[in-house]
Design an enzyme around this catalytic site. Structure first.
Site, mmCIF file in Angstrom:
data_model
loop_
_atom_site.group_PDB
_atom_site.id
_atom_site.type_symbol
_atom_site.label_atom_id
_atom_site.label_comp_id
_atom_site.label_asym_id
_atom_site.label_seq_id
_atom_site.Cartn_x
_atom_site.Cartn_y
_atom_site.Cartn_z
ATOM 1 N N SER A 190 0.803 -1.225 0.000
ATOM 2 C CA SER A 190 0.000 0.000 0.000
ATOM 3 C C SER A 190 0.835 1.274 0.000
ATOM 4 C CB SER A 190 -0.960 -0.012 1.184
ATOM 5 O OG SER A 190 -0.270 -0.457 2.324
ATOM 6 N N GLU A 199 7.411 -16.317 -1.495
ATOM 7 C CA GLU A 199 8.776 -15.846 -1.237
ATOM 8 C C GLU A 199 8.700 -15.019 0.032
ATOM 9 O OE1 GLU A 199 11.240 -16.769 -2.871
ATOM 10 O OE2 GLU A 199 10.628 -17.202 -4.924
ATOM 11 N N CYS A 248 15.395 -9.245 1.543
ATOM 12 C CA CYS A 248 15.154 -10.570 2.110
ATOM 13 C C CYS A 248 16.426 -11.412 2.087
ATOM 14 C CB CYS A 248 14.038 -11.265 1.338
ATOM 15 S SG CYS A 248 14.336 -11.272 -0.426
HETATM 16 P P1 NAP Z 1 3.957 -7.798 4.140
HETATM 17 O O1 NAP Z 1 3.408 -6.950 5.213
HETATM 18 O O2 NAP Z 1 3.657 -9.239 4.160
HETATM 19 O O3 NAP Z 1 3.487 -7.155 2.757
HETATM 20 C C1 NAP Z 1 3.693 -7.784 1.534
HETATM 21 C C2 NAP Z 1 2.426 -7.690 0.688
HETATM 22 O O4 NAP Z 1 1.426 -8.502 1.281
HETATM 23 C C3 NAP Z 1 1.841 -6.292 0.638
HETATM 24 O O5 NAP Z 1 1.252 -6.087 -0.629
HETATM 25 C C4 NAP Z 1 0.790 -6.332 1.728
HETATM 26 O O6 NAP Z 1 -0.207 -5.370 1.568
HETATM 27 C C5 NAP Z 1 0.255 -7.706 1.526
HETATM 28 N N1 NAP Z 1 -0.421 -8.294 2.678
HETATM 29 C C6 NAP Z 1 -0.183 -8.086 3.995
HETATM 30 N N2 NAP Z 1 -0.988 -8.865 4.731
HETATM 31 C C7 NAP Z 1 -1.769 -9.557 3.871
HETATM 32 C C8 NAP Z 1 -2.794 -10.525 4.019
HETATM 33 N N3 NAP Z 1 -3.185 -10.945 5.218
HETATM 34 N N4 NAP Z 1 -3.371 -11.042 2.913
HETATM 35 C C9 NAP Z 1 -2.982 -10.635 1.688
HETATM 36 N N5 NAP Z 1 -2.004 -9.717 1.488
HETATM 37 C C10 NAP Z 1 -1.410 -9.206 2.561
HETATM 38 O O7 NAP Z 1 5.522 -7.694 4.041
HETATM 39 P P2 NAP Z 1 6.460 -6.497 4.455
HETATM 40 O O8 NAP Z 1 6.714 -6.671 5.905
HETATM 41 O O9 NAP Z 1 5.981 -5.204 3.976
HETATM 42 O O10 NAP Z 1 7.723 -6.898 3.564
HETATM 43 C C11 NAP Z 1 8.873 -7.373 4.080
HETATM 44 C C12 NAP Z 1 8.913 -8.877 4.135
HETATM 45 O O11 NAP Z 1 8.954 -9.402 2.810
HETATM 46 C C13 NAP Z 1 10.180 -9.360 4.787
HETATM 47 O O12 NAP Z 1 9.916 -10.445 5.607
HETATM 48 C C14 NAP Z 1 11.045 -9.760 3.633
HETATM 49 O O13 NAP Z 1 12.063 -10.676 3.954
HETATM 50 C C15 NAP Z 1 10.040 -10.323 2.703
HETATM 51 N N6 NAP Z 1 10.557 -10.362 1.330
HETATM 52 C C16 NAP Z 1 10.830 -11.576 0.784
HETATM 53 C C17 NAP Z 1 11.376 -11.651 -0.489
HETATM 54 C C18 NAP Z 1 11.687 -12.981 -1.136
HETATM 55 O O14 NAP Z 1 11.865 -13.005 -2.362
HETATM 56 N N7 NAP Z 1 11.750 -14.066 -0.406
HETATM 57 C C19 NAP Z 1 11.622 -10.482 -1.196
HETATM 58 C C20 NAP Z 1 11.334 -9.270 -0.600
HETATM 59 C C21 NAP Z 1 10.786 -9.230 0.663
HETATM 60 P P3 NAP Z 1 -0.209 -4.017 2.437
HETATM 61 O O15 NAP Z 1 0.991 -3.249 2.048
HETATM 62 O O16 NAP Z 1 -1.477 -3.347 2.030
HETATM 63 O O17 NAP Z 1 -0.186 -4.443 3.881
#
Ligand code: NAP
Length: 454
Positions: free
Chosen positions: A157, A228, A262
């Site tokens: 968002s 991921e 990540c």
């Molecule tokens: P996040 O809160 O999970 O957000 C990621 C996406 O998921 C956003 O579009 C978010 O929307 C959405 N989301 C959140 N809760 C949801 C739900 N219950 N149902 C459906 N969609 C949902 O992640 P973050 O904390 O911003 O990002 C960092 C994390 O991503 C870290 O843990 C990082 O390691 C991981 N990551 C992993 C990789 C990989 O390739 N393995 C790459 C990059 C990042 P909103 O923004 O609207 O909440």
């Protein structure tokens, strides 16, 4: 959550975007299905030409698009431009290689002629994070559109203008209307879309919480997912390593993207013989980093993405210190406007501390001392995550032990973990499952059809 652009360097809210109504979501689903029905009739040469046009637009407009990334999530402009160019590279890779990846594969079996054919699935739900706001999306766009799938992008968002830019570039490149649509929707609407018959699969990059939520809905609907998720990658340094190279790589690995990667090296597992030298050099390097305006070319590190993210890291570091960890340097917020944070190093984090197991999504390195390669690998594996890993050693048997022994989706020897379009990317354990990029990324959302002709 509301979709809005807030400049992390100043805290200023720049723009807000309305959520889509249910009627708009319905229209997006219809358009995605229609685009898939068109795209699957396109010969690969036509898809290839359009994918090359995406790459050309990205290269031509790298500065403009990079500025949007920097505005919305705070990475330095130079690294944002590099991200856009990497997206171009990824699109060209799939433009040029998809024909081979999608080609029928003959198999010797009992019938006169048998082969595997790779067919697209249809509309895919794409839930993405903000940290590499274009690369995360284009690494879906490249393989998915070349295979004939379409995407419904629910981006984080806080990067709405990045999200809109992808839809715009894909449309201008000549893909059918609706091939990649940005959707500003709530988590509940995501759930409803995942339950819709027209959505055939989902890919999510982000937190475990979000991944588990999307995967559980898809599980109930019998739809495939690629997840991921987070990582707390081990970065092992053994006595035979080139220590200066290991230190300079460690600095990049832990602080690039303001530590919000990540696959960042997060746990530095150092042999006792080189621990003090590595620590002293890493400390000096961290203290030499310039934190500040991400648009200033002399800046090494911009702000963290949001105040909430900064508070989370402050809380994790405070808890670790309370549990007995020691601060080597930094690891504290910087006063003033914006969400700036001084990169830092902790040591002596006890196994009883949450920080020992948690992912720290910011520029904080944790040092551990070990006395053997076996102990290094055991500590590397003492984590719920298994995304990437690195080892610095000239010893071939240590390299081999690490490659076979570390539970992770990747092991990089004498370099940091990095993604590349030709290399499969993904994790094991709580880092998720499935693979993006390479041939695996394209086939993740294909129906591998067995054809047997008697
Ligand atoms: P996040 O809160 O999970 O957000 C990621 C996406 O998921 C956003 O579009 C978010 O929307 C959405 N989301 C959140 N809760 C949801 C739900 N219950 N149902 C459906 N969609 C949902 O992640 P973050 O904390 O911003 O990002 C960092 C994390 O991503 C870290 O843990 C990082 O390691 C991981 N990551 C992993 C990789 C990989 O390739 N393995 C790459 C990059 C990042 P909103 O923004 O609207 O909440």
């Amino acid at each position: 959550m509301a979709f809005e652009t807030q400049n992390p360097a100043t805290g200023e809210i720049i723009a807000r975007f309305d959520n889509m109504s249910d009627a708009q979501v319905e229209a997006a689903l219809t358009a995605s299905m229609a685009a898939h029905n068109t795209l699957k009739t396109w010969l690969l040469g036509k898809r290839r030409a359009a994918m090359h046009r995406i790459a050309d637009i990205l290269d031509d407009e790298a500065e403009r698009l990079g500025a949007i990334i920097t505005l919305e999530m705070g990475k330095t402009l130079q690294s944002a431009i590099a991200e856009v160019k990497k997206c171009a590279l990824g699109c060209r890779y799939y433009a040029d290689n998809a024909a081979v990846m999608m080609a029928d594969e003959p198999v010797q079996a009992t019938a006169a002629r048998t082969f595997k054919r790779y067919l697209p699935l249809g509309p895919i739900m794409v839930v993405m994070p903000w940290n590499y706001p274009l690369w995360q999306v284009y690494r879906f766009v490249g393989p998915a559109l070349m295979a004939g799938n379409t995407g419904l992008l629910k981006h984080a968002s806080n990067v709405p203008q990045c999200a809109l830019s992808v839809e715009d570039v894909v449309r201008r490149a000549g893909f059918p209307d609706g091939a990649l649509q940005n959707i500003f929707v709530t988590t509940d609407q995501v759930g409803e879309m995942l339950r819709d018959d027209r959505v055939k699969a989902a890919t999510l990059t982000g937190s475990e919480r979000a991944g588990a939520s999307v995967a559980s809905i898809c599980g109930a609907e019998i739809k495939p997912t690629v997840l991921e998720l987070g990582g707390s990658d081990a970065f092992i340094v053994m006595p035979s390593a080139d220590i200066d190279k290991a230190v300079s790589t460690a600095v990049t690995a832990r602080t690039q993207n303001c530590g919000q990667s990540c696959i960042a090296g997060k746990r530095f597992i150092l042999h006792g013989d080189i621990y003090d030298e590595f620590k002293a050099k890493l400390k000096a390097a961290f203290e030499g980093l310039k934190v500040g305006d991400p648009n200033d070319p002399s800046t090494d590190i911009g702000p963290l993405v949001t105040e909430r993210a900064r508070q989370e890291i402050i809380g994790q570091v405070e808890a670790a210190l309370k549990d007995g960890a020691a601060r080597v340097t930094g690891a504290e917020p910087i006063d003033g406007p914006g969400f700036f944070y001084r990169p830092g190093i902790l040591e002596n984090v006890p196994k009883t501390s949450k920080a020992y197991y948690e992912e720290i999504f910011g520029p904080v390195a944790i040092l551990f001392k070990v006395d053997s390669i076996e102990a290094a690998i055991e500590l590397a594996n003492d984590s719920p995550f298994g995304l990437g890993s690195s080892i610095f050693t000239q010893d071939l048997s240590e390299q081999d032990l690490a490659i076979n022994g570390i539970e992770a989706g990747a092991t990089f020897v004498n370099s940091m973990t990095a993604s590349h379009p030709a290399l499969p990317f993904g994790g094991v354990k709580r880092s998720g499952y499935g693979r993006e990029l390479a041939v695996e990324g394209l086939r993740a959302f294909c129906n591998v059809k067995t054809v047997s002709i008697s």
